[in-house]
Write a protein that holds these residues in place. Sequence first.
Motif, PDB file in Angstrom:
ATOM      1  N   GLN A   1       0.836  -1.197   0.000  1.00 16.96           N
ATOM      2  CA  GLN A   1       0.000   0.000   0.000  1.00 16.96           C
ATOM      3  C   GLN A   1       0.875   1.253   0.000  1.00 16.96           C
ATOM      4  O   GLN A   1       0.544   2.247  -0.633  1.00 16.96           O
ATOM      5  CB  GLN A   1      -0.952   0.003   1.199  1.00 16.96           C
TER       6      GLN A   1
ATOM      7  N   ASP B   1       0.596   4.263  -2.678  1.00 15.51           N
ATOM      8  CA  ASP B   1       0.397   5.651  -2.262  1.00 15.51           C
ATOM      9  C   ASP B   1       1.485   6.566  -2.814  1.00 15.51           C
ATOM     10  O   ASP B   1       1.203   7.667  -3.293  1.00 15.51           O
ATOM     11  CB  ASP B   1       0.354   5.765  -0.737  1.00 15.51           C
TER      12      ASP B   1
ATOM     13  N   GLN C   1       0.970   7.039  -6.539  1.00 13.67           N
ATOM     14  CA  GLN C   1      -0.129   7.972  -6.805  1.00 13.67           C
ATOM     15  C   GLN C   1       0.316   9.415  -6.579  1.00 13.67           C
ATOM     16  O   GLN C   1       0.032  10.288  -7.390  1.00 13.67           O
ATOM     17  CB  GLN C   1      -1.329   7.645  -5.935  1.00 13.67           C
TER      18      GLN C   1
END
Length: 132
Positions: free
Chosen positions: A88, A92, A95
């Motif tokens: 994750q 993140d 992104q």
Amino acid sequence: MKVLTLNFLCCARKTCKLSPASFPLHPKEASLEQIETDINVLFIRNILPRLDWEAMKTLTIELGLPALPTEPPLPESLEDPDSGEPSQTLKDLHQLLMETSIESGSLRCGNCDHEYAVKEGIANFLLPSHMV
């Protein structure tokens, strides 16, 4: 202009080059755009040591994005060791750095307060003749 780019830019004025306040440039009235791209694990892993983490934390707060952790993640923590799937944290970071762009607004120098306009995702770093 990708958020990642802001980690490598400072004010173009000669008088600001030596001032620590000229980095990072501070986004003002920024309109953000998200463009999905494939995750490039190798790129994120290699760019991570080159990032000024404190500057990135400041930028995310100024842009109203979720806050980054106090310490940068270790490159080996970006993938699940068993499955090789992106963590994750990697998603993140990808992104934030690769998919988030400033479409319009301005970038302000913390030293001289000069603002560089950003239009259609492109920052104008040309200085007026009296500032060169």
